[in-house]
Every structure is written in C-alpha cells, then in structure tokens.
Design a protein around this motif. Structure first.
Motif, mmCIF file in Angstrom:
data_model
loop_
_atom_site.group_PDB
_atom_site.id
_atom_site.type_symbol
_atom_site.label_atom_id
_atom_site.label_comp_id
_atom_site.label_asym_id
_atom_site.label_seq_id
_atom_site.Cartn_x
_atom_site.Cartn_y
_atom_site.Cartn_z
ATOM 1 N N ASP B 94 0.832 -1.189 0.000
ATOM 2 C CA ASP B 94 0.000 0.000 0.000
ATOM 3 C C ASP B 94 0.881 1.259 0.000
ATOM 4 N N THR B 95 1.965 1.195 0.760
ATOM 5 C CA THR B 95 2.873 2.335 0.834
ATOM 6 C C THR B 95 3.577 2.547 -0.499
ATOM 7 N N ILE B 96 3.925 1.439 -1.176
ATOM 8 C CA ILE B 96 4.476 1.567 -2.530
ATOM 9 C C ILE B 96 3.454 2.283 -3.418
ATOM 10 N N GLY B 97 2.194 1.858 -3.279
ATOM 11 C CA GLY B 97 1.132 2.463 -4.068
ATOM 12 C C GLY B 97 1.037 3.967 -3.888
ATOM 13 N N ILE B 98 0.993 4.426 -2.637
ATOM 14 C CA ILE B 98 0.849 5.872 -2.450
ATOM 15 C C ILE B 98 2.078 6.622 -2.945
ATOM 16 N N GLY B 99 3.254 5.983 -2.823
ATOM 17 C CA GLY B 99 4.454 6.626 -3.331
ATOM 18 C C GLY B 99 4.371 6.831 -4.836
ATOM 19 N N VAL B 100 4.024 5.765 -5.535
ATOM 20 C CA VAL B 100 3.945 5.829 -6.997
ATOM 21 C C VAL B 100 2.849 6.786 -7.444
ATOM 22 N N PHE B 101 1.689 6.698 -6.788
ATOM 23 C CA PHE B 101 0.571 7.558 -7.166
ATOM 24 C C PHE B 101 0.915 9.040 -6.959
ATOM 25 N N THR B 102 1.654 9.331 -5.892
ATOM 26 C CA THR B 102 2.053 10.714 -5.634
ATOM 27 C C THR B 102 2.870 11.258 -6.803
ATOM 28 N N ILE B 103 3.864 10.471 -7.233
ATOM 29 C CA ILE B 103 4.760 10.943 -8.295
ATOM 30 C C ILE B 103 4.011 11.070 -9.625
ATOM 31 N N ILE B 104 3.148 10.083 -9.930
ATOM 32 C CA ILE B 104 2.388 10.166 -11.178
ATOM 33 C C ILE B 104 1.543 11.442 -11.196
ATOM 34 N N GLY B 105 0.870 11.712 -10.068
ATOM 35 C CA GLY B 105 0.021 12.902 -9.987
ATOM 36 C C GLY B 105 0.824 14.182 -10.146
ATOM 37 N N LEU B 106 1.974 14.195 -9.494
ATOM 38 C CA LEU B 106 2.872 15.355 -9.537
ATOM 39 C C LEU B 106 3.333 15.612 -10.974
ATOM 40 N N GLU B 107 3.792 14.569 -11.640
ATOM 41 C CA GLU B 107 4.302 14.679 -13.011
ATOM 42 C C GLU B 107 3.215 15.153 -13.977
ATOM 43 N N LYS B 108 2.011 14.543 -13.842
ATOM 44 C CA LYS B 108 0.917 14.903 -14.744
ATOM 45 C C LYS B 108 0.539 16.362 -14.565
ATOM 46 N N ALA B 109 0.543 16.832 -13.325
ATOM 47 C CA ALA B 109 0.177 18.227 -13.066
ATOM 48 C C ALA B 109 1.247 19.175 -13.597
ATOM 49 N N LEU B 110 2.517 18.806 -13.415
ATOM 50 C CA LEU B 110 3.610 19.659 -13.908
ATOM 51 C C LEU B 110 3.545 19.754 -15.436
ATOM 52 N N MET B 111 3.151 18.636 -16.061
ATOM 53 C CA MET B 111 3.090 18.616 -17.530
ATOM 54 C C MET B 111 2.107 19.636 -18.090
#
Lengths: 206, 206, 206
Positions: B94-111
């Motif tokens: 679950d912790t891996i999940g939130i880590g990955v989801f955080t970065i994906i969200g961050l990257e998509k927003a920066l894009m």
C-alpha cells in the motif's frame, strides 16, 4: 427514438422521487429534499459524462431534463404519504429507470470507443451512482452495497445488449428487449428473494 | 519506464484489495465489495484527471488497468481471511502504491504547467482520494484525517522529488528514490508511533 | 472588477476557515483539517467548473487562490479557540462568501449559454456544494439540508440578479446589490428564526 427518450425521462423522474422520499424519511427540509432529488436523478449520468469527457454534461444543455426532474420533485413532495405507500409500484418505474440508464451509459461509452468491459462499467455507473450519492449524502451505507440483485441485473442486461448488438439486432428493438431483461431479472430476484452473498471476515481469528 | 508502470499496477491492485477488505469488514455484498474496490483503486487518479482536464480519464482508455484491478478484487474476495491476517505485509505494498501515485500525480500536473505548489496538491490528491472515498462510502470518517503520517509522507516525497528534479536528476532514478523516501518515512512513523497533532476546540469555553 | 475579486478571496478564505473549525470539532488531525479546509473552499466552484466543462478547474491555473486558502487554514488552526467564539462574526463573512459564489457561478453558467434556470442551479451549486462535501466527509448529514434559509437566500439572490441584468443594470453594481440582498435575507432569517419546512412521512400509516 421517441419511446426511449420517454423512458429516460420516466427514469429520471422516478429517481428524483426516490430522492425526495429518502429525504423525507431523514426529516430533511424542503431544500434538502430538492437537492437530494436532483442529485439522485442526475448523479449517475453526470459521473459517466465526466469520466468519458462529455462536458458540459448532458442535462445542462437543455432545460427539459431539469424541468422533468423538478416536476418529479414537486409531485413527490406533495404526495409523499401516498407515494410512500405505493413503493411497490414506484419500484417498477425505478427498475425501468435503471434499465434505460444502463443502456444509455453503455451506448455513450461505446461511442467514444472504449473496450466493451469498460463500457459495461459505464452502463452500471449511469444506473447506480445516483442512488449511491443519495444514500451517502443522507449518511447511510448505500443500499445497493447490501442487498438486492440491482447492479447485477444491470450487468446482465448490459451483457445481453452487447451480445445482441454484436449479432446485428436493430438498436431500438435491442434497447427495449434489454430493458425487459433487466426488469425481469429484478422482479424475479424480489419474488424469489435472490441476493448477492454477503462478505464476512472471521474477526475471531485475527 | 517498465518498473514504474509495474509499480503503478501493484499500487492499483493493492488499493483495490484494501477496498474489498473494508467492504468485508462492513459486511457488504459481492457487488458492494467490487464497487468499493474499483473506487478505491481509481478514485485518486480519476479526481486528479478530472481536475486537470484529462478526459476520458486515463483508466478508461485501456482495459489493462481495469483487468489488474478486477484481478486484485477477485483475489481479495477469495483470500480475504488470509489477507486480513497479512495486513502488515499488505501495508508495505500500500505504501508503494501511495508513493507511486504521488509521483504520477505530480508529473501529470507539472506537464500541464501548473505552479509546483498546486502540483504537490495534485500528487497528494492522486494518492489519498481513493481511500477517502472508500471510507466515506462505508460511512466512516476517512482514516487519514485521524491518524498516521500518510499524507505527510506524500507531501515530503513530493518536495524531495521536485528538489531533485530541479537539480537535474534523471526522472527514472528520481522516481524510485522518491518512492523510497515515502516508504521510509511511513515505516519510521509506524515504528516510532509518529502522528500528526490532533486539533481540538475547548468546548467548555464556548 | 477589483472589489468582486477581493470578495471572492474573502469568501474562499472564510469557507476554508469553516472547514478547519468543523475538523477541529471532529478532532481530526492537522492533515485532516487542511484537507477539509481546502475542499470546503474549492468544492462548490470545482463542481461547477467540472459540470460546465471548464478544465483545468479555475483554482488550478493560479497559485494565488490556493495561497489565500492556505492562509485561511493556517490562521484558523492557530486561532481556532478565538474563531470558535467569534462564529457570529464569521457567519457574516460566510454569508458574503455564498453571495459572491452564487453570482460567480451564475455568470459562468450564463457565459456558456445555458438556460437561466440551469444557470441558477449552477449558482447555488457554487455556493453550497463546498459545505455539503465538508459535512459528508466528517460523517454528518449536510447542515443546509436541515435548517436555515441558506440555499434559499442564494436562489432569491440569483433571481434578483437575473432580473436586474435583464433590465440592463451595470454588472458591477448588480453584483454588489445582489450580494446585499443575499446577506439581508440570511440575516433576517436568523433574526426572525425563519426556516424551510421540514418534510415528514407518517410512518405509522405504512
């Protein structure tokens, strides 16, 4: 197709009425009843439109839909005692509603070219999310998570619709036939007390 | 990047499983468990996509994502007793999940060119909103509002990621490193019982 | 128009503060308070933007809005005891907020060319949905479903605004005037204890 649009309006109106009755049970005020009524009627279609990217959402583009819903709300507020006793009859209309909403959701999703499995999910979303929001806003665990072959009837209907569509059946006939299938499954499930198995976790062994 | 996509799928699957376990605790039926499972897995990413205007939302465009989630749901339904005992192990995934989801969200927003502060918010949204919806639908105050350094780990990770990105670190390495930071903070917070201060209002003085 | 933007920021800030106070009453932690604060402030406008198809949603495109909200949250967390005693004063600012939010929602909906009845609904949505989400997330039936002429004041204000707009009144003057109407109705409703009738269903006759 005229009959289908009519069924869509009936579905929205009955969903709005079910929202008002739930609000009255919870002793909400007039505004609360209107809010819950509107949200129950449009919740499923709106969620589907947002997910597949149809904006402004469908019901915003015409005042007809809102007028139908407001009519349902006013009727339900005035005749709420009577309607509450007629819940069995209402239930039939409600089943028409979920049948129609399932097919509309399915068709709209297929139109934007998603995988059939994803389209079935959009059909079910259109049919059930309004009720889920209604129950969540009135602080209940959504009814459809706990009893009744409600969503299952939608999924079965969606599968039938896809199969007949693939076999080349004319859309109008397929739509009416599928709504019939959904209604039949749901009526049988009530008559014979079918329900989905409840999940449990054996807490003692924790 | 292959590893990152794999981690994304693992995250979605574990989120779906956590939804099923919550549903079973609440004695929902099979459909309720599936609904909560899907919503927990896609809720964060969907909210993010809607806010930044990516529609149809990402998971609609492929059946792979939904297939991974459904696999997680079926496995969780069958092995729910065992999984419930393995919650500590699940917790790591679950912790891996939130880590990955955080970065994906961050990257998509920066894009799409938003301010970094807003992008961090989108990263946290991707990671936590699925769980918030899961808890709201099962009629609980969301867990992450009450205990644990869960969202805080996401925010810290997002800051680290932005800093290293600004320093020119290669994206793939940065991603794995940041997931590592988020996991470490969360594990330390459990080990040493860290938690966010609870807000109170002194009602007596009212 | 400068005054109007200022009022918009004041509205968002006060909504964020009301979210923090609700979170503190529920003994949520620091993150929970921030989350509820943000969602209360942006919930109405975000829902409106999504429905009418304005994405990325307005507050994502600038960091100013988020900065104003975060300021409100930090102030509310630090001075929560004092603010809780000043609820009557806060209430005035909150009323300014709903007035401004109603007009912004109305204008935005009219701009995309929807029917005035639909536009009124969008105005009310902008004003009330933030509070509805706040109450739902903290596991309460939304306050505005149960008491107070809150939404009704918005609807009345929206009607006044549409009428004056149709008569050709300059937008800036109309906006301030309408906010005045909404505030007056709400203050009078508190002073004279007006409320919407509560719906009931006579369960004995079932």
């Amino acid at each position: 197709m005229f009959i289908f649009t009519l069924l869509d309006y009936i579905g929205a109106m009955v969903f709005a009425m079910s929202g008002v009755l739930t609000a009255a049970e919870k002793r909400l005020d007039l505004f609360g009843a209107m809010f819950i009524g509107v949200v129950t009627a449009i919740g499923g279609g709106t969620t589907r439109d947002l997910l597949i990217g149809v904006t402004p959402v469908t019901w915003l583009s015409t005042w007809h839909y809102l007028a139908v819903i407001m009519t349902g709300i006013v009727v339900a507020i005035i005749f709420r005692q009577t309607l509450n006793k007629l819940r069995r009859t209402m239930f039939l209309f409600d089943t028409i509603g979920i049948g129609v909403f399932t097919i509309i959701g399915l068709e709209k999703a297929l139109m934007i070219g998603v995988h059939p499995a994803v389209a079935i999910l959009m059909g079910v979303t259109s049919a059930v999310v309004g009720g889920v929001i209604r129950d969540t806003l009135t602080n209940e665990v959504p009814l459809i998570f706990k009893k009744e072959i409600y969503a299952t009837a939608c999924i079965a209907g969606a599968l039938v619709y896809l199969a007949l569509r693939w076999l080349g059946l004319e859309a109008g006939i397929n739509q009416l036939l599928t709504v019939g299938v959904i209604i039949t499954i749901r009526l049988l499930s009530i008559r014979y007390n079918w329900s989905m198995p409840v999940l449990t976790i054996d807490s003692d062994q924790k």
